[in-house]
Enzyme design. Structure first.
Site, PDB file in Angstrom:
ATOM      1  N   TYR A   1     -66.612  84.895  54.256  1.00  0.00           N
ATOM      2  CA  TYR A   1     -67.076  83.667  53.617  1.00  0.00           C
ATOM      3  C   TYR A   1     -65.957  82.614  53.648  1.00  0.00           C
ATOM      4  O   TYR A   1     -64.924  82.811  54.284  1.00  0.00           O
ATOM      5  CB  TYR A   1     -67.576  83.974  52.210  1.00  0.00           C
ATOM      6  CG  TYR A   1     -68.762  84.917  52.201  1.00  0.00           C
ATOM      7  CD1 TYR A   1     -69.905  84.627  52.952  1.00  0.00           C
ATOM      8  CD2 TYR A   1     -68.755  86.097  51.472  1.00  0.00           C
ATOM      9  CE1 TYR A   1     -70.995  85.487  52.971  1.00  0.00           C
ATOM     10  CE2 TYR A   1     -69.829  86.968  51.485  1.00  0.00           C
ATOM     11  CZ  TYR A   1     -70.952  86.660  52.243  1.00  0.00           C
ATOM     12  OH  TYR A   1     -72.027  87.517  52.272  1.00  0.00           O
TER      13      TYR A   1
ATOM     14  N   ARG B   1     -75.429 100.719  45.910  1.00  0.00           N
ATOM     15  CA  ARG B   1     -76.761 101.225  46.261  1.00  0.00           C
ATOM     16  C   ARG B   1     -77.318 102.248  45.271  1.00  0.00           C
ATOM     17  O   ARG B   1     -78.518 102.225  44.984  1.00  0.00           O
ATOM     18  CB  ARG B   1     -76.739 101.796  47.682  1.00  0.00           C
ATOM     19  CG  ARG B   1     -76.659 100.703  48.741  1.00  0.00           C
ATOM     20  CD  ARG B   1     -76.526 101.275  50.159  1.00  0.00           C
ATOM     21  NE  ARG B   1     -76.492 100.207  51.156  1.00  0.00           N
ATOM     22  CZ  ARG B   1     -75.400  99.523  51.484  1.00  0.00           C
ATOM     23  NH1 ARG B   1     -74.253  99.797  50.892  1.00  0.00           N
ATOM     24  NH2 ARG B   1     -75.437  98.581  52.393  1.00  0.00           N
TER      25      ARG B   1
END
Length: 780
Positions: free
Chosen positions: A594, A736
């Site tokens: 980013y 997750r």
């Protein structure tokens, strides 16, 4: 079948006897360059599990080996004048010479032909001479055959950083002993274990710079051994150290361990007599595993077992050999990964020497990541519970003597004015479900459910300070009052009902912005409007340099100083809004390619001004943004930074660079480094595996002296407990598993049977039912 084994070490001898046992009519010849009783090692080590494997493969051999073994259960660690001993480890030691003699005798009893004092310089000529149908290259770590057919085998040989010398002593140790001694130049360690009634192996190891600083590179063999005797005198009780490498001169007895990996293990050779014959690598010729996990001989014997079993399973010779290589490659990779972790621990002992011996010993025992917290409990419950009580006391908890201590992941953690109720963090995970940057009911349910799930800290996904800093049109933002109020609603729910802390991750997408939602085509650019009213428009991108994330991605504009000022001020304004919304924790995203990561990574920062070039220059703008945010963020609330500790690409940042970056952010007032890796370039090739990023968090924490958060393939409470207990990280972020089970922390605590968890009131009846069921299962 005529089988030729070149090299009479454990691999060649054991395969020879196993194949002769399976096929009595086969001719098996083992050729060895040394005499029958020559060997240059001392003792070798097997685990109880390995010995069980040998019993299954050939019971008579295993029986003789078992009778000759010296068995012990304890490991003792000596460090800074104190010692810690734990039990239940189940190891066996045997002299290398004795082991070879047992294998040689068993070969002769079965009819294997042993040829000694024959140095094979031409494997093809020898194969023709004896009409070999199969050649086993078991010629050791410096294999000539592997080198001759290097184009096929593709050997990757990496020499490790420590020097070590393999010695013996008449001091008999009643435990596998690790002894650490500090000198004016650094640390030395000894690995010592008894292997017969009178003798122990005594390996001395130290980083090469320490070895050279003491002048050991210029000493004679006798002088070097005398140095080791003086250094480890307190552990030798007056016994001398002995060498059986009289053929080596001076400091040549000190070697560096070569890690060997081969791309392929089988080479098909057209012999001069017209036959096409396979040459198969086995043992150290194919792979090595560092002595600190004692698996070199184990791997060699298991290679022999697997190839023999592959023959028993049937099929063509090509099928048999491919099956052997496919299976063994996976098993060897597991051991080599563990060996790499163990090797690096011993190469960087200095990193852990600020620890007290209790944690130092735990870190040593779990260094390979193959032995976990609960595995240690099975081995020695009393010792582990004592260690858990020690950890609890360090965290400020007084545990009553009649109550079990909390597992490490449930210990409180205090930073600045915030105390987290435990060490589990719900990772920031992009949900792509905001509208115009505003979080709504979806986020209240998603984050609220996880706030009720028992974690100490829930992190909100990366949130942009500007509209054009979002990754996708569905990503949240924090640039207006509506967004602030929406976040305040979520924060209030987490505080009132979840009794947990909640944090916000702020970041600007930079070159990875204006892409599709994750369930559409992740990291792929938005489709152009093409006149369709429902197609979202692309927006212009910014980055350190005009380098797109990929060839299909939009080319960003290199930021000007005016751009930097505008984005920095937007981060500051978003920080104020985050504080007003009530967030307890703030994280600045400087990873994964980013905007701020594009400055840090040399692959994406090609600037020639003060913000490019050296690492210090590349860090300049991210540090400027962080410092400006820290200045307006409440002083009693913590701030962290997420870094990519490894770009996994040539020319990118390495773990060395990550340590340097962490030091700079620490100096700027950062409280914790959230240690991730990769995603900075599409060329990244990460090496995935269980807890694969944890070593980066470990290194930054223990070299820099800053708290870290471990992330990546951490799926069980056992992983989290091992990480915290070993001091590899202070917090553990779970992603997750929390998507699949919002109450992951509660359920893992229940599975461990731990009462040290804050259950939300509506869950209490369910908790009690769950505990009763788990207790029933454990009893069964």
């Amino acid at each position: 079948m005529n089988i030729l084994c070149i090299g009479g070490g454990p691999a060649g001898l054991y395969f020879g006897l196993l194949m002769k046992r399976q096929r009595p009519d086969a001719r098996v010849v083992v050729v060895e360059r040394n005499r029958p009783y020559d060997t240059f090692g001392w003792g070798v080590v097997f685990s109880d599990a390995t010995l069980d494997h040998l019993r299954t493969a050939d019971a008579p051999t295993a029986a003789e080996i078992g009778t000759a073994f010296n068995h012990w259960d304890d490991i003792e660690v000596f460090f800074k004048g104190r010692s810690v001993r734990s039990s239940g480890h189940g190891f066996c030691g045997i002299g290398r010479k004795h082991l070879l003699n047992i294998l040689q005798a068993r070969c002769q009893a079965l009819g294997v032909e042993l040829v000694f004092e024959t140095d094979v310089t031409d494997d093809q000529a020898l194969a023709v001479q004896m009409g070999a149908d199969l050649v086993i290259a078991s010629d050791g770590i410096n294999s000539r055959i592997r080198q001759r057919y290097a184009d096929t085998h593709q050997p990757d040989i990496h020499t490790r950083h420590c020097r070590f010398v393999w010695l013996g002593t008449r001091k008999t140790f009643d435990a596998f002993t690790f002894a650490f001694e500090q000198t004016e130049h650094g640390w030395f360690q000894a690995h010592a274990y008894q292997f017969d009634a009178q003798t122990s192996t005594f390996i001395v190891e130290t980083p090469e710079p320490v070895w050279k600083a003491h002048g050991l590179d210029a000493m004679s063999q006798e002088e070097g051994i005398a140095f080791c005797e003086r250094l480890f005198a307190r552990h030798l009780d007056g016994h001398a150290l002995m060498s059986n490498a009289a053929h080596l001169r001076g400091s040549a007895i000190w070697i560096r361990f070569p890690r060997v990996i081969c791309g392929r293990w089988v080479h098909w050779q057209d012999l001069p007599d017209g036959r096409r014959v396979p040459i198969v690598l086995m043992g150290d010729a194919a792979h090595t595993a560092h002595f600190s996990i004692g698996s070199g001989t184990k791997l060699a014997l298991e290679d022999a077992i697997d190839l023999t079993e592959s023959f028993a399973a049937g099929g063509s010779l090509q099928t048999v050999l491919q099956r052997y290589e496919d299976h063994r490659r996976v098993e060897v990779l597991k051991i080599q990964n563990a060996a790499r972790n163990s090797t690096e621990w011993f190469e960087h002992v200095e990193r852990y020497t600020a620890m007290e011996i209790e944690q130092f010993a735990y870190s040593l025992l779990t260094r390979s990541q193959r032995i976990s917290h609960e595995n240690l409990r099975l081995r020695d419950r009393t010792w582990l519970e004592g260690y858990e009580r020690w950890l609890a006391a360090r965290a400020g908890l007084a545990v009553p003597a009649d109550r079990p201590p909390p597992p490490p992941m449930l210990l409180p953690y205090r930073v600045r004015g915030l105390t987290l109720k435990n060490r589990i963090v719900v990772s920031p995970m992009a949900q792509y479900s905001a509208e115009d940057g505003v979080v709504g009911d979806y986020h209240l349910v998603h984050l609220g459910a996880r706030a009720l799930g028992g974690a100490g800290l829930v992190m909100v996904e990366m949130t942009s300070p500007t509209p054009d800093g979002r990754i996708t049109p569905g990503c949240p933002g924090l640039w207006n009052d509506t967004q602030t109020a929406a976040f305040a609603r979520v924060v209030d729910f987490a505080h009132r009902h979840g009794h947990c802390a909640i944090g916000l991750q702020l970041g600007h997408s930079g070159p990875k912005g204006s892409t599709q939602r994750g369930w559409e085509a992740i990291d792929e650019p938005l489709p152009s409007a093409d006149g369709r009213p429902d197609a979202p428009p692309n927006w212009p991108l910014l980055a350190a340099s005009a380098i797109p994330y990929g060839p299909q991605n939009q080319v960003p504009r290199a930021m000007t100083r005016a751009d930097m000022d505008r984005i920095r001020d937007a981060f500051v304004e978003a920080t104020r809004r985050a504080a007003a919304a009530g967030f307890d924790w703030l994280e600045l995203h400087c990873a994964h390619g980013y905007l701020l990561s594009s400055f840090l990574c040399p692959l994406t920062n090609r600037r020639d001004d003060a913000y490019g070039g050296s690492l210090e220059n590349r860090c300049r703008y991210p540090l400027e943004v962080f410092a400006a945010m820290r200045a307006v963020w409440p002083a009693d609330r913590p701030m962290s930074v997420r870094l990519s500790a490894h770009d996994w690409a040539p020319g990118g940042n390495t773990p060395d660079d990550a340590v340097a970056m962490a030091r700079l952010f620490q100096a700027a007032g950062c409280d914790l480094i959230d240690v991730s890796s990769g995603q900075t370039t599409r060329d990244a090739r990460p090496v995935y595996g269980r807890m694969y990023q944890t070593p980066f968090a470990d290194r930054i924490r223990n070299e820099v002296g800053i708290a870290t958060m471990a992330v990546g393939a951490i799926t069980e409470a056992d992983h989290a407990n091992s990480i915290v207990a070993a001091g590899r990280a202070d917090l553990v972020a779970i992603a997750r598993p929390h998507l699949a089970d919002p109450a992951w922390t509660l359920h893992e605590a229940a599975r461990l049977g731990s009462p040290w968890i804050d259950w939300p009131l509506p869950y209490l009846s369910g908790r009690d039912q769950l505990y009763r069921e788990l207790a029933r299962q454990r009893s069964a």
